[in-house]
Design an enzyme around this catalytic site. Structure first.
Site, PDB file in Angstrom:
ATOM      1  N   SER A   1       0.843  -1.193   0.000  1.00  0.00           N
ATOM      2  CA  SER A   1       0.000   0.000   0.000  1.00  0.00           C
ATOM      3  C   SER A   1       0.880   1.246   0.000  1.00  0.00           C
ATOM      4  CB  SER A   1      -0.890   0.001   1.248  1.00  0.00           C
ATOM      5  OG  SER A   1      -1.430   1.294   1.426  1.00  0.00           O
TER       6      SER A   1
ATOM      7  N   HIS B   1      -1.476  -1.233  -4.125  1.00  0.00           N
ATOM      8  CA  HIS B   1      -2.728  -0.895  -3.435  1.00  0.00           C
ATOM      9  C   HIS B   1      -2.758   0.621  -3.180  1.00  0.00           C
ATOM     10  CE1 HIS B   1      -6.089  -1.922  -0.653  1.00  0.00           C
ATOM     11  NE2 HIS B   1      -5.612  -0.954   0.108  1.00  0.00           N
TER      12      HIS B   1
ATOM     13  N   ASP C   1      -4.990   3.687  -1.484  1.00  0.00           N
ATOM     14  CA  ASP C   1      -6.068   3.977  -0.532  1.00  0.00           C
ATOM     15  C   ASP C   1      -6.642   5.365  -0.773  1.00  0.00           C
ATOM     16  OD1 ASP C   1      -6.137   1.663   1.273  1.00  0.00           O
ATOM     17  OD2 ASP C   1      -4.052   2.212   1.663  1.00  0.00           O
TER      18      ASP C   1
ATOM     19  N   MET D   1      -9.278   8.105   0.461  1.00  0.00           N
ATOM     20  CA  MET D   1     -10.101   8.488   1.628  1.00  0.00           C
ATOM     21  C   MET D   1     -10.676   9.881   1.392  1.00  0.00           C
ATOM     22  SD  MET D   1      -7.642   7.183   4.693  1.00  0.00           S
ATOM     23  CE  MET D   1      -6.702   5.649   4.552  1.00  0.00           C
TER      24      MET D   1
ATOM     25  N   HIS E   1      -8.705   1.074  -3.403  1.00  0.00           N
ATOM     26  CA  HIS E   1      -9.585   0.830  -2.250  1.00  0.00           C
ATOM     27  C   HIS E   1     -10.275   2.150  -1.922  1.00  0.00           C
ATOM     28  CE1 HIS E   1      -9.610  -0.221   2.365  1.00  0.00           C
ATOM     29  NE2 HIS E   1     -10.820  -0.146   1.856  1.00  0.00           N
TER      30      HIS E   1
ATOM     31  N   MET F   1     -12.401   4.333   0.178  1.00  0.00           N
ATOM     32  CA  MET F   1     -13.017   4.563   1.497  1.00  0.00           C
ATOM     33  C   MET F   1     -13.748   5.890   1.409  1.00  0.00           C
ATOM     34  SD  MET F   1      -9.789   3.200   3.671  1.00  0.00           S
ATOM     35  CE  MET F   1      -8.765   3.282   2.216  1.00  0.00           C
TER      36      MET F   1
ATOM     37  N   MET G   1     -11.251  -5.830   6.060  1.00  0.00           N
ATOM     38  CA  MET G   1     -10.424  -4.859   6.803  1.00  0.00           C
ATOM     39  C   MET G   1     -10.068  -5.466   8.158  1.00  0.00           C
ATOM     40  SD  MET G   1      -9.835  -2.102   5.066  1.00  0.00           S
ATOM     41  CE  MET G   1      -8.951  -1.310   6.398  1.00  0.00           C
TER      42      MET G   1
ATOM     43  N   GLY H   1      -8.754   4.177   7.768  1.00  0.00           N
ATOM     44  CA  GLY H   1      -8.468   5.595   7.986  1.00  0.00           C
ATOM     45  C   GLY H   1      -6.983   5.923   8.023  1.00  0.00           C
TER      46      GLY H   1
ATOM     47  N   ASP I   1      -6.523  -6.475   4.630  1.00  0.00           N
ATOM     48  CA  ASP I   1      -5.890  -5.155   4.643  1.00  0.00           C
ATOM     49  C   ASP I   1      -5.865  -4.569   6.052  1.00  0.00           C
ATOM     50  OD1 ASP I   1      -5.032  -2.587   4.048  1.00  0.00           O
ATOM     51  OD2 ASP I   1      -6.819  -2.031   2.900  1.00  0.00           O
TER      52      ASP I   1
ATOM     53  N   GLY J   1      -2.645  -3.770   9.343  1.00  0.00           N
ATOM     54  CA  GLY J   1      -1.911  -4.363  10.462  1.00  0.00           C
ATOM     55  C   GLY J   1      -1.142  -5.622  10.111  1.00  0.00           C
TER      56      GLY J   1
ATOM     57  N   SER K   1       2.749  -0.041   6.160  1.00  0.00           N
ATOM     58  CA  SER K   1       3.891   0.299   7.025  1.00  0.00           C
ATOM     59  C   SER K   1       4.850  -0.873   7.201  1.00  0.00           C
ATOM     60  CB  SER K   1       3.389   0.788   8.387  1.00  0.00           C
ATOM     61  OG  SER K   1       2.532  -0.168   8.970  1.00  0.00           O
TER      62      SER K   1
END
Ligand code: DX5
Ligand code: ZN
Length: 222
Positions: A7, A32, A34, A36, A65, A67, A136, A141, A174, A176, A197
Site C-alpha cells: 500500500s 494498493h 487507498d 479516503m 480501495h 473509502m 479490513m 483511515g 488489509d 496491520g 507500514s
C-alpha cells in the site's frame, strides 16, 4: 500462492516513483492505493490524478480501495485514471448491487470491503457478483494500526463459505499485516495481502518485499 499488494499510503510521498520501483523489483503483485474522502473516514488521501500518474509508472495492476461515501460518483473517475481493481465499502452505500454492477460494467474487477465489525453474511445476496472481498483487519483511515484479532476467524469463515459454494472469489486482507503475522493470515485464507507500514516503514523495503514473498511461497507449500 497468495499475492502481495504493498500500500502506497505508507511510502515517502516525495519519492513515490522510487517506492513503486522498489516494490516492483521485490516482486510485488499489485499496487494498493487507498482513497479516503474525509467523510467515510476522517482522513484525506489521493484523487484520480495520482492514480493516473502511477499508471504511467508501473505495469502492476492498480488495486484501488475506495473509502468514500457516494462511491458511484467516484468510480468512473478512478476507472478512467487506470484502476484495474476497485473495492467499495458495504457500509458506505445503500445501493451496493447497483454500485458493484457499475464497477463491472466499466471493466474493472469489483470488490466489497468490510470493516472489522461488519458481518460477512450481509453479502449473502451479492457475493456471487463479486470478484473479491476485502476484509479490513483495522478500522479504515490510517496506516500503521494494530491488527484486530477477531478478524482472523472472519477470514476463515469467509474462505469456507466461498469454498462451500464453489465460488471463484478472492479474499483480500488489509491492515496491520507485518512480517510476523503474514503467514498466519495467508493460512487463514487470504489470497491478497495488503501491507503498508510493514514494508515502507521497514529499514529495507526491498528486502522486506522479497522476504514476504518467500513467506507466502512457504505458506503455499505447507
Ligand atoms: C487503512 C488502509 C490500508 C493501509 C494499511 O485504512 O486501507 O490499506 O494502508 O496500512 P498498514 O499495513 O500499515 O496497516
Ligand atoms: Zn486499503
Amino acid at each position: 500462492m497468495a499475492y502481495l499488494a504493498p500500500s502506497i499510503l505508507s511510502a515517502d510521498f516525495t519519492r513515490i516513483e522510487e517506492a513503486v520501483k522498489t516494490i516492483e523489483e521485490g516482486g510485488a503483485d499489485f499496487l494498493h492505493v487507498d482513497i479516503m474522502d474525509g467523510h467515510f473516514v476522517p482522513n484525506l488521501t489521493f484523487g484520480p490524478q495520482l492514480v493516473a500518474s502511477l499508471k504511467q509508472k508501473t505495469a502492476l495492476p492498480l488495486d484501488v480501495h475506495l473509502m468514500v461515501e457516494h462511491p458511484r460518483q467516484f468510480v468512473p473517475m478512478f476507472q478512467e485514471a487506470g484502476a484495474d481493481w476497485i473495492s467499495i465499502h458495504l457500509e458506505a452505500t445503500a445501493h451496493i448491487h447497483k454500485d458493484i454492477t457499475q464497477i463491472k460494467e466499466l471493466g474493472c474487477k469489483a470488490g466489497i470491503a468490510l470493516n472489522p465489525a461488519t458481518p460477512i453474511h450481509l453479502m449473502n445476496d451479492i457475493i456471487r457478483e463479486l470478484d473479491y472481498v476485502l476484509i479490513m483487519t483495522v478500522n479504515p483511515g490510517w496506516g500503521a494500526q494494530k491488527f484486530v484479532d477477531t478478524t482472523l476467524a472472519k477470514i476463515s469463515n469467509l474462505k469456507n463459505w466461498i469454498k462451500g459454494q464453489k465460488l471463484e472469489i478472492l479474499i483480500e486482507v488489509d491492515g496491520g499485516i507485518k512480517y510476523d503475522n503474514l503467514q498466519e493470515i495467508a493460512l487463514a485464507g487470504a489470497d491478497i495481502l495488503v501491507v503498508g507500514s510493514g514494508i515502507f516503514k521497514s529499514p529495507e523495503p526491498l528486502d522486506m518485499v522479497k522476504k514476504m514473498k518467500e513467506l507466502l511461497k512457504e505458506a503455499d507449500s505447507s
